[in-house]
Design a protein around this motif. Sequence first.
Motif, short mmCIF file in Angstrom:
data_model
loop_
_atom_site.label_atom_id
_atom_site.label_comp_id
_atom_site.label_asym_id
_atom_site.label_seq_id
_atom_site.Cartn_x
_atom_site.Cartn_y
_atom_site.Cartn_z
N PRO A 196 0.83 -1.21 0.00
CA PRO A 196 0.00 0.00 0.00
C PRO A 196 0.87 1.26 0.00
O PRO A 196 2.02 1.24 0.46
N ARG A 197 0.30 2.32 -0.49
CA ARG A 197 1.02 3.60 -0.50
C ARG A 197 1.43 3.96 0.92
O ARG A 197 0.65 3.84 1.87
N ALA A 230 4.38 19.11 3.52
CA ALA A 230 4.54 19.49 2.12
C ALA A 230 5.57 18.60 1.43
O ALA A 230 5.38 18.18 0.28
N LEU A 231 6.66 18.28 2.12
CA LEU A 231 7.70 17.43 1.56
C LEU A 231 7.17 16.01 1.33
O LEU A 231 7.41 15.41 0.28
N ALA A 232 6.45 15.49 2.32
CA ALA A 232 5.90 14.13 2.19
C ALA A 232 4.88 14.06 1.06
O ALA A 232 4.83 13.08 0.30
N TYR A 282 3.63 10.46 -0.94
CA TYR A 282 3.07 9.72 0.18
C TYR A 282 1.64 10.17 0.48
O TYR A 282 1.25 11.28 0.11
N GLU A 283 0.90 9.30 1.13
CA GLU A 283 -0.42 9.68 1.62
C GLU A 283 -0.22 10.41 2.95
O GLU A 283 0.28 9.82 3.91
N VAL A 284 -0.57 11.66 3.01
CA VAL A 284 -0.29 12.49 4.18
C VAL A 284 -1.56 12.67 5.00
O VAL A 284 -2.61 13.05 4.48
N VAL A 285 -1.45 12.40 6.30
CA VAL A 285 -2.55 12.61 7.24
C VAL A 285 -2.03 13.54 8.34
O VAL A 285 -1.04 13.23 9.01
N THR A 286 -2.67 14.68 8.50
CA THR A 286 -2.28 15.58 9.59
C THR A 286 -3.24 15.39 10.76
O THR A 286 -4.44 15.17 10.57
N TYR A 287 -2.69 15.48 11.95
CA TYR A 287 -3.49 15.24 13.16
C TYR A 287 -3.17 16.28 14.21
O TYR A 287 -1.99 16.60 14.46
N THR A 288 -4.21 16.80 14.83
CA THR A 288 -4.04 17.68 15.98
C THR A 288 -4.96 17.19 17.09
O THR A 288 -5.85 16.36 16.87
N LYS A 289 -4.76 17.71 18.28
CA LYS A 289 -5.58 17.28 19.42
C LYS A 289 -7.05 17.65 19.23
O LYS A 289 -7.92 17.11 19.91
#
Length: 285
Positions: free
Chosen positions: A186-187, A204-206, A211-218
């Motif tokens: 998988p990717r 941005a680099l990923a 890549y599949e980028v997932v951002t997470y915050t609280k």
Amino acid sequence: MSRDDIASIPDIYPHEVGEAGTRPTPVRSLLTDDMEEIFRFATRELAQGRVALATLVEIRGGAAHALGSHVAIATDGRFCGYVSGGCIEAAVASEALDALSQDKDREVRYGEGSPFFDIVLPCGGGITVSIQVLRDAQVLSQVLTELQQRRCAGLRYTRSTEQLEMVEPPARAGYVDGCFSTIYRPRTRVVISGQSVEAELVAALANSSGYEVVTYTKRERYLPDIDHCTAVVLLHHDLEAEQALLHAALRSNAFYIGALGSTRTHRKRVDRLDSSGFTKAQIHG
């Protein structure tokens, strides 16, 4: 407009036909070495007819791409994918068009040990490419389905029968019992957590790396999915802010976990994890 949208417009990639019955001129359709994009291109073209799939099956010396890399070639000469650094893909597509016209698979050597003295690999090595004529999209669609469900997939090509079939994913691409097997993963997913310029730049680099980028915050209600093809990057300046995601990552089978911090900060992090019941193996990998 996406690359897939562009690829679906027939006239945007013209090819030279010349006199009646002559072979089309190979022309690159997509600038990609992403296997899912290559397979999607092939399945689209298979809805119109046959497609050739070229696979890198042998490397002699150095090479720009790994065993199992692909080029997909349509009957009108359009192709995508790489088996080298870009120096022989048009020649591979030309051989594939011959294979399509004869409706027969073939294997071709380039570089060292090749009969083509005018095709030289800059790296000085040599490669062997296996070209299969595909008549339906079933096996490629099965691979894409597995990957969409975040599972690894495997294909095996038997030269004697010209058969391509799904198999259990091998440990690595290569010959097994005289058949060439390929693994598809998988990717890579990159989960990035942080509210700083570092997090934005890494995201941005990923993303630009495919890549599949997932951002997470609280503020997120649920933690992101973390599997064996996931890297977790924690870019906080507060140990408390990273805790929930770090704990989830350590309990998962993520292949990489990285966290920002000085030696002193990391020592505090380790102490907190130890007091939370994590083992040394979990903490230190």
